[in-house]
Design an enzyme around this catalytic site. Structure first.
Site, mmCIF file in Angstrom:
data_model
loop_
_atom_site.group_PDB
_atom_site.id
_atom_site.type_symbol
_atom_site.label_atom_id
_atom_site.label_comp_id
_atom_site.label_asym_id
_atom_site.label_seq_id
_atom_site.Cartn_x
_atom_site.Cartn_y
_atom_site.Cartn_z
ATOM 1 N N THR A 40 0.819 -1.202 0.000
ATOM 2 C CA THR A 40 0.000 0.000 0.000
ATOM 3 C C THR A 40 0.859 1.261 0.000
ATOM 4 O OG1 THR A 40 -1.536 1.260 1.397
ATOM 5 C CG2 THR A 40 -0.093 -0.253 2.540
ATOM 6 N N ASP A 41 0.270 2.362 -0.474
ATOM 7 C CA ASP A 41 0.974 3.657 -0.421
ATOM 8 C C ASP A 41 1.122 4.161 1.009
ATOM 9 O OD1 ASP A 41 -1.701 4.326 0.048
ATOM 10 O OD2 ASP A 41 -1.833 5.804 -1.568
ATOM 11 N N GLU A 42 0.363 3.569 1.947
ATOM 12 C CA GLU A 42 0.396 4.077 3.329
ATOM 13 C C GLU A 42 1.742 3.853 4.007
ATOM 14 O OE1 GLU A 42 -2.937 3.193 5.777
ATOM 15 O OE2 GLU A 42 -4.333 3.302 4.108
ATOM 16 N N TYR A 90 -1.667 -0.769 11.163
ATOM 17 C CA TYR A 90 -1.856 -1.375 9.835
ATOM 18 C C TYR A 90 -0.680 -1.048 8.919
ATOM 19 C CZ TYR A 90 -3.223 -1.683 4.945
ATOM 20 O OH TYR A 90 -3.217 -1.937 3.598
ATOM 21 N N LYS A 133 2.364 -3.419 7.262
ATOM 22 C CA LYS A 133 2.557 -3.565 5.813
ATOM 23 C C LYS A 133 3.986 -3.147 5.443
ATOM 24 C CE LYS A 133 0.135 -4.644 3.018
ATOM 25 N NZ LYS A 133 -0.207 -5.997 2.472
ATOM 26 N N ILE A 181 -16.091 4.034 0.952
ATOM 27 C CA ILE A 181 -17.096 4.186 -0.112
ATOM 28 C C ILE A 181 -18.265 3.218 0.058
ATOM 29 C CG2 ILE A 181 -17.436 3.893 -2.632
ATOM 30 C CD1 ILE A 181 -14.847 5.497 -3.031
HETATM 31 P P1 NAD Z 1 -9.611 -7.392 2.533
HETATM 32 O O1 NAD Z 1 -9.575 -7.138 4.004
HETATM 33 O O2 NAD Z 1 -10.846 -7.127 1.769
HETATM 34 O O3 NAD Z 1 -9.200 -8.914 2.251
HETATM 35 C C1 NAD Z 1 -8.193 -9.576 2.957
HETATM 36 C C2 NAD Z 1 -8.372 -11.070 2.763
HETATM 37 O O4 NAD Z 1 -7.290 -11.741 3.422
HETATM 38 C C3 NAD Z 1 -9.674 -11.612 3.376
HETATM 39 O O5 NAD Z 1 -10.303 -12.498 2.480
HETATM 40 C C4 NAD Z 1 -9.194 -12.350 4.625
HETATM 41 O O6 NAD Z 1 -10.027 -13.454 4.977
HETATM 42 C C5 NAD Z 1 -7.814 -12.815 4.187
HETATM 43 N N1 NAD Z 1 -6.921 -13.056 5.330
HETATM 44 C C6 NAD Z 1 -6.728 -12.276 6.422
HETATM 45 N N2 NAD Z 1 -5.847 -12.866 7.254
HETATM 46 C C7 NAD Z 1 -5.458 -14.021 6.670
HETATM 47 C C8 NAD Z 1 -4.551 -15.058 7.037
HETATM 48 N N3 NAD Z 1 -3.863 -15.012 8.187
HETATM 49 N N4 NAD Z 1 -4.398 -16.103 6.189
HETATM 50 C C9 NAD Z 1 -5.098 -16.170 5.018
HETATM 51 N N5 NAD Z 1 -5.971 -15.220 4.634
HETATM 52 C C10 NAD Z 1 -6.147 -14.157 5.444
HETATM 53 O O7 NAD Z 1 -8.372 -6.561 1.950
HETATM 54 P P2 NAD Z 1 -8.192 -5.868 0.524
HETATM 55 O O8 NAD Z 1 -8.698 -4.495 0.587
HETATM 56 O O9 NAD Z 1 -8.643 -6.789 -0.533
HETATM 57 O O10 NAD Z 1 -6.593 -5.767 0.486
HETATM 58 C C11 NAD Z 1 -5.811 -6.791 -0.120
HETATM 59 C C12 NAD Z 1 -4.356 -6.377 -0.094
HETATM 60 O O11 NAD Z 1 -4.185 -5.159 -0.802
HETATM 61 C C13 NAD Z 1 -3.804 -6.132 1.297
HETATM 62 O O12 NAD Z 1 -2.494 -6.637 1.348
HETATM 63 C C14 NAD Z 1 -3.797 -4.616 1.437
HETATM 64 O O13 NAD Z 1 -2.794 -4.190 2.314
HETATM 65 C C15 NAD Z 1 -3.514 -4.201 0.003
HETATM 66 N N6 NAD Z 1 -4.007 -2.877 -0.404
HETATM 67 C C16 NAD Z 1 -5.330 -2.555 -0.240
HETATM 68 C C17 NAD Z 1 -5.790 -1.320 -0.702
HETATM 69 C C18 NAD Z 1 -7.247 -0.924 -0.591
HETATM 70 O O14 NAD Z 1 -7.596 0.188 -0.940
HETATM 71 N N7 NAD Z 1 -8.130 -1.785 -0.136
HETATM 72 C C19 NAD Z 1 -4.899 -0.438 -1.305
HETATM 73 C C20 NAD Z 1 -3.553 -0.803 -1.453
HETATM 74 C C21 NAD Z 1 -3.125 -2.030 -1.006
HETATM 75 O O1 TDX Z 2 -16.985 6.048 7.582
HETATM 76 C C1 TDX Z 2 -15.896 6.527 7.215
HETATM 77 N N1 TDX Z 2 -15.772 7.883 7.086
HETATM 78 C C2 TDX Z 2 -14.613 8.486 6.686
HETATM 79 O O2 TDX Z 2 -14.552 9.725 6.592
HETATM 80 C C3 TDX Z 2 -14.758 5.698 6.898
HETATM 81 C C4 TDX Z 2 -14.855 4.197 7.025
HETATM 82 C C5 TDX Z 2 -13.597 6.319 6.484
HETATM 83 N N2 TDX Z 2 -13.517 7.676 6.385
HETATM 84 C C6 TDX Z 2 -12.282 8.295 5.864
HETATM 85 C C7 TDX Z 2 -10.983 7.798 6.457
HETATM 86 C C8 TDX Z 2 -10.008 7.910 5.289
HETATM 87 O O3 TDX Z 2 -9.498 9.228 5.202
HETATM 88 O O4 TDX Z 2 -12.219 7.922 4.473
HETATM 89 C C9 TDX Z 2 -10.874 7.652 4.062
HETATM 90 C C10 TDX Z 2 -10.777 6.231 3.534
HETATM 91 O O5 TDX Z 2 -10.953 5.353 4.654
HETATM 92 P P1 TDX Z 2 -10.797 3.768 4.528
HETATM 93 O O6 TDX Z 2 -11.756 3.243 3.530
HETATM 94 O O7 TDX Z 2 -10.814 3.206 5.905
HETATM 95 O O8 TDX Z 2 -9.350 3.639 3.855
HETATM 96 P P2 TDX Z 2 -7.858 4.098 4.286
HETATM 97 O O9 TDX Z 2 -7.696 4.182 5.740
HETATM 98 O O10 TDX Z 2 -7.497 5.279 3.440
HETATM 99 O O11 TDX Z 2 -7.032 2.791 3.785
HETATM 100 C C11 TDX Z 2 -7.391 2.128 2.535
HETATM 101 O O12 TDX Z 2 -6.491 2.450 1.512
HETATM 102 C C12 TDX Z 2 -5.173 1.967 1.630
HETATM 103 C C13 TDX Z 2 -7.444 0.618 2.727
HETATM 104 O O13 TDX Z 2 -8.352 0.302 3.762
HETATM 105 C C14 TDX Z 2 -6.075 0.074 3.030
HETATM 106 O O14 TDX Z 2 -6.113 -1.341 3.108
HETATM 107 C C15 TDX Z 2 -5.137 0.494 1.921
HETATM 108 O O15 TDX Z 2 -3.832 0.105 2.226
#
Ligand code: NAD
Ligand code: TDX
Length: 330
Positions: A119-121, A146, A150, A187
């Protein structure tokens, strides 16, 4: 090609499996997923080319067997929600750090190619008026349990490349949106609140900026890295989609036929990162990858339609998610 997808029952992993079936006729997929609260088997396609193994990536024996049978590992599995990490960091250390370690050791033993999803975080946050964006050279500076776990996992991958010659690549992507995203995330939470007649919830003043990308664009970039990326390299994935949270909430409300100001301000997230922004020049120029979803409003419209059309998919998780938010006052 036999692809092992960790975390394939989660949001991005499940979309990756769908994309792989659509675009890779030669691929078979094994998903290993612990099916935590975030995993959902209904996100996966029913197809003879897909096998689901319920299991924990920190289970070294299991992982060794699965990796031994794969040509490629794409590692999505993680605890992924910042708010959860602020209340119980342990599962984040366990899965994101120890789970990645178990995978790395298995890939090392079997000489298997790994792509690590991050992630960019890991780069921390930027000021609103900072002209710079994150690049692969930006120093790591994570803020939350988190993002620090990562970052730890990325550093393990880098060390295994350098010390053991592991064939691995890393990508750091910005905020994803699209189908199959858990209703705890920003979202989908707001879309499903509006469907339920509840008001969207904005943390603090809502000036925090996220750099939105459609999940299919993220996953297309992952395949480009697997196909053409240089070994050991880090690629940043982003689609120049910077928007503040207030604008996103107002756009969702307007798209769903509500007044743009029909939302509530709730207490802010502790340590809330102000702004993320990705410079994806290397990924674009070196790999020829370009995002297909360049208009956020139309990608968002399609996502709203998906949540309207797929209520049975998210309904079961909505109530418990909102109870969790109530307990932390957000
Ligand atoms: P998510 O939480 O929707 O999915 C995570 C999945 O991993 C789930 O199906 C969960 O059951 C599984 N999991 C958790 N712990 C586990 C374990 N110990 N063994 C096996 N499976 C396990 O997450 P996501 O949003 O799909 O994110 C996927 C990846 O992308 C993550 O590595 C996250 O850091 C990265 N990422 C997410 C975002 C975003 O915006 N969501 C952005 C950049 C990077
Ligand atoms: O109800 C809400 N209201 C609100 O204002 C929630 C759930 C979030 N927020 C804000 C917090 C953040 O600034 O919206 C932004 C996005 O929140 P999240 O969806 O929780 O994402 P964020 O914390 O930015 O992290 C996401 O992007 C990077 C993913 O969850 C991570 O897994 C990924 O690495």
């Amino acid at each position: 090609m036999k692809v092992l997808v960790t975390g394939g029952a989660g949001f991005i992993g499940a979309n990756f499996v769908h994309l792989t079936l659509r675009t890779r006729p030669d691929a078979t997929v094994t998903v290993v997923d612990a099916l935590t609260y975030a995993g959902n088997t209904e996100s996966l396609p029913t197809d003879e080319r897909v096998t689901l193994v319920k299991g924990d990536i920190a289970d070294r024996e299991l992982v060794d067997d699965l990796v031994g049978d794969a040509d490629l590992v794409v590692h999505f599995a993680a605890e992924s929600h910042n708010d959860n990490s602020l209340h119980d960091p342990w599962p984040f250390v366990q899965t994101n750090v120890l789970g990645t370690y178990a995978l790395l050791e298995a890939c090392r033993r079997h000489g298997t190619r790994l792509h690590h999803i991050s992630t960019d975080e890991v780069y921390g946050d930027l000021e609103l008026d900072d002209p710079a964006k994150f690049t692969p050279e930006t120093p790591y500076n994570p803020s939350s349990p988190y993002s620090s776990t990562k970052a730890s996992s990325d550093l393990l991958v880098r060390a295994w490349v350098r010390s053991f010659g592991l064939e691995a690549t890393i990508s750091n992507c910005s905020n994803n949106y699209g189908p199959f995203q858990h209703v705890e995330k920003f979202i989908p939470r707001q879309i499903t609140n509006i469907i339920d007649g509840e008001r969207p919830k904005l943390y603090g003043a809502g000036l925090n900026v996220r750099d939105w990308i459609h999940v299919d664009d993220h996953n297309a970039a992952v395949w480009a890295i697997v196909d053409r990326g240089r070994m050991g390299e880090t690629y940043l994935i982003g689609a120049d989609g910077e928007l503040d949270n207030k604008t996103v909430i107002e756009t969702i409300l307007t798209e769903m036929g509500q007044d743009a100001d029909a939302y509530d301000h709730v207490s802010d997230r502790p340590g809330h990162d102000l702004r993320y922004a990705i410079d994806a020049t290397r990924t674009r120029e070196e790999l020829g990858w370009e995002p297909a979803y360049t208009d956020f409003a139309s990608g968002l419209r399609a996502t709203i339609a998906w949540y309207r059309d797929n209520e049975p998919w998210w309904r079961a998780r909505k109530h418990e998610t909102e109870l969790k938010y109530q307990r932390i006052g957000r």
